[in-house]
Design a protein around this motif. Structure first.
Motif, PDB file in Angstrom:
ATOM      1  N   ALA A  27       0.806  -1.221   0.000  1.00 49.04           N
ATOM      2  CA  ALA A  27       0.000   0.000   0.000  1.00 49.04           C
ATOM      3  C   ALA A  27       0.842   1.276   0.000  1.00 49.04           C
ATOM      4  O   ALA A  27       0.517   2.223  -0.730  1.00 49.04           O
ATOM      5  CB  ALA A  27      -0.980  -0.012   1.168  1.00 49.04           C
TER       6      ALA A  27
ATOM      7  N   ASN B  51       1.660   2.507  -3.346  1.00 48.71           N
ATOM      8  CA  ASN B  51       0.492   2.766  -4.199  1.00 48.71           C
ATOM      9  C   ASN B  51       0.226   1.607  -5.165  1.00 48.71           C
ATOM     10  O   ASN B  51      -0.223   1.804  -6.292  1.00 48.71           O
ATOM     11  CB  ASN B  51       0.653   4.075  -4.989  1.00 48.71           C
ATOM     12  CG  ASN B  51      -0.668   4.543  -5.601  1.00 48.71           C
ATOM     13  OD1 ASN B  51      -1.736   4.357  -5.025  1.00 48.71           O
ATOM     14  ND2 ASN B  51      -0.588   5.132  -6.784  1.00 48.71           N
TER      15      ASN B  51
ATOM     16  N   ARG C  15      -2.097  -1.581  -5.449  1.00 48.60           N
ATOM     17  CA  ARG C  15      -3.272  -2.241  -4.897  1.00 48.60           C
ATOM     18  C   ARG C  15      -3.252  -3.722  -5.269  1.00 48.60           C
ATOM     19  O   ARG C  15      -2.903  -4.076  -6.398  1.00 48.60           O
ATOM     20  CB  ARG C  15      -4.555  -1.592  -5.392  1.00 48.60           C
ATOM     21  CG  ARG C  15      -4.700  -0.142  -4.987  1.00 48.60           C
ATOM     22  CD  ARG C  15      -6.065   0.422  -5.323  1.00 48.60           C
ATOM     23  NE  ARG C  15      -6.328   0.502  -6.744  1.00 48.60           N
ATOM     24  CZ  ARG C  15      -7.147  -0.296  -7.419  1.00 48.60           C
ATOM     25  NH1 ARG C  15      -7.780  -1.287  -6.795  1.00 48.60           N
ATOM     26  NH2 ARG C  15      -7.345  -0.141  -8.716  1.00 48.60           N
TER      27      ARG C  15
ATOM     28  N   ASP D 126      -9.541   2.911 -12.050  1.00 46.42           N
ATOM     29  CA  ASP D 126      -9.386   3.944 -11.036  1.00 46.42           C
ATOM     30  C   ASP D 126     -10.634   4.095 -10.182  1.00 46.42           C
ATOM     31  O   ASP D 126     -10.579   4.733  -9.122  1.00 46.42           O
ATOM     32  CB  ASP D 126      -9.043   5.280 -11.701  1.00 46.42           C
ATOM     33  CG  ASP D 126      -7.649   5.287 -12.318  1.00 46.42           C
ATOM     34  OD1 ASP D 126      -6.830   4.430 -11.925  1.00 46.42           O
ATOM     35  OD2 ASP D 126      -7.389   6.140 -13.191  1.00 46.42           O
TER      36      ASP D 126
ATOM     37  N   ALA E 155      -9.926   2.853  -6.735  1.00 47.85           N
ATOM     38  CA  ALA E 155      -8.665   3.409  -6.238  1.00 47.85           C
ATOM     39  C   ALA E 155      -8.488   3.255  -4.728  1.00 47.85           C
ATOM     40  O   ALA E 155      -7.357   3.285  -4.231  1.00 47.85           O
ATOM     41  CB  ALA E 155      -8.560   4.885  -6.627  1.00 47.85           C
ATOM     42  N   PHE E 156      -9.570   3.102  -3.990  1.00 42.68           N
ATOM     43  CA  PHE E 156      -9.486   2.978  -2.529  1.00 42.68           C
ATOM     44  C   PHE E 156      -9.787   1.560  -2.060  1.00 42.68           C
ATOM     45  O   PHE E 156     -10.098   1.320  -0.904  1.00 42.68           O
ATOM     46  CB  PHE E 156     -10.452   3.979  -1.866  1.00 42.68           C
ATOM     47  CG  PHE E 156     -10.116   4.302  -0.441  1.00 42.68           C
ATOM     48  CD1 PHE E 156      -8.863   4.775  -0.084  1.00 42.68           C
ATOM     49  CD2 PHE E 156     -11.069   4.143   0.563  1.00 42.68           C
ATOM     50  CE1 PHE E 156      -8.560   5.073   1.234  1.00 42.68           C
ATOM     51  CE2 PHE E 156     -10.779   4.442   1.887  1.00 42.68           C
ATOM     52  CZ  PHE E 156      -9.516   4.914   2.225  1.00 42.68           C
TER      53      PHE E 156
ATOM     54  N   THR F 298      -8.296  -2.229  -1.684  1.00 44.26           N
ATOM     55  CA  THR F 298      -7.151  -3.135  -1.711  1.00 44.26           C
ATOM     56  C   THR F 298      -7.321  -4.200  -0.640  1.00 44.26           C
ATOM     57  O   THR F 298      -7.954  -3.959   0.395  1.00 44.26           O
ATOM     58  CB  THR F 298      -5.819  -2.365  -1.531  1.00 44.26           C
ATOM     59  OG1 THR F 298      -4.726  -3.195  -1.919  1.00 44.26           O
ATOM     60  CG2 THR F 298      -5.611  -1.884  -0.105  1.00 44.26           C
TER      61      THR F 298
END
Length: 249
Positions: free
Chosen positions: A172, A175, A177, A231, A234-235, A237
């Protein structure tokens, strides 16, 4: 459309089944595709049908040298790797766990587990240098809700899910994922092995265990992978996304 514009995706096991579905769906959304598979003839067919945005690469993902060559081909053709899909898979035929020979067991771990290790070693440094990336593994409902007859396959997919979650935490800060998909069985080349035998009765039995009343399709899995690769996620993972028509409830 164009949710993956200017992205480069390597997809293993992309010459058929779920992998082919992902390759075609990702290309529709603007990605450049490395169609990687042991079956080079089939990989070339898929790449040719996608067009100039795809190349075919023959790769045994259990072999580090071949994995490195696959990634090198992606870099030579497209200059970057944004998405790594560990989709190639292997299983023993459903049956007594004591009847699975060691060679088959080793092949299961080499494909379903070591592939993830090789992908991390080969693509994480590239993604870190680019400022981020996405790694997605095709796991299975078998790793969440194991059933008798597929013990060693179940275990390999459980390992894949745990590896995904641990990698997600560790990567993480870079960046990168890391997620995995947990499909219920679909009408792919491995279905007869999962069922032990492919008969109308066995298919009906499998289908009856899915609340939405059918098996998965390559498009089901491709759409889920597309979301996780885009995208829009994007948050997100460290998830093991169930694509199973309610099978794991």
């Amino acid at each position: 459309m164009n949710r993956l514009d200017n992205k480069v995706a390597i997809i293993t096991g992309a010459a058929s089944g779920f992998g082919e579905g992902m390759a075609r769906r990702f290309a529709e959304e603007g990605a450049k595709i490395v169609v990687a598979d042991l079956n080079m003839e089939a990989a070339e067919r898929v790449a040719a049908e996608i067009g100039a945005a795809a190349i075919a690469v023959k790769a045994d993902v259990s072999k580090r040298a071949q994995f490195e060559d696959m990634v090198a081909a992606a870099m030579e053709a497209f200059g970057r790797v944004d998405i790594m899909i560990n989709n190639a898979g292997y299983t023993h035929r459903s049956g007594d766990m004591l009847g699975v020979d060691e060679e088959t067991f080793d092949r299961i771990t080499d494909i379903n587990m070591k592939q993830i290790y090789h992908s991390a070693i080969c693509v994480v440094p590239i993604m870190e240098g680019q400022g981020g990336g996405v790694i997605i593994t095709t796991a299975s409902t078998a790793g969440l809700r194991p059933r008798p007859g597929l013990t060693w396959y179940n275990a390999s997919k459980g390992w894949a899910i745990t590896a995904t979650k641990s990698m997600a935490v560790e990567l993480a800060p870079k960046n990168i994922r890391v997620n995995c998909l947990c499909p219920v069985a679909g009408a792919t080349g491995m279905l007869s092995l999962f069922m032990g035998e492919d008969t109308p009765e066995k298919r009906a039995q499998f289908t009856a265990s899915v609340p939405l009343g059918r098996l998965s399709t390559p498009l089901d899995i491709a759409n889920a992978a597309l979301y996780l690769a885009s995208d829009e996620a994007a948050f997100i993972t460290g998830v093991a996304l169930e694509v199973d028509g309610g099978r794991c409830i």
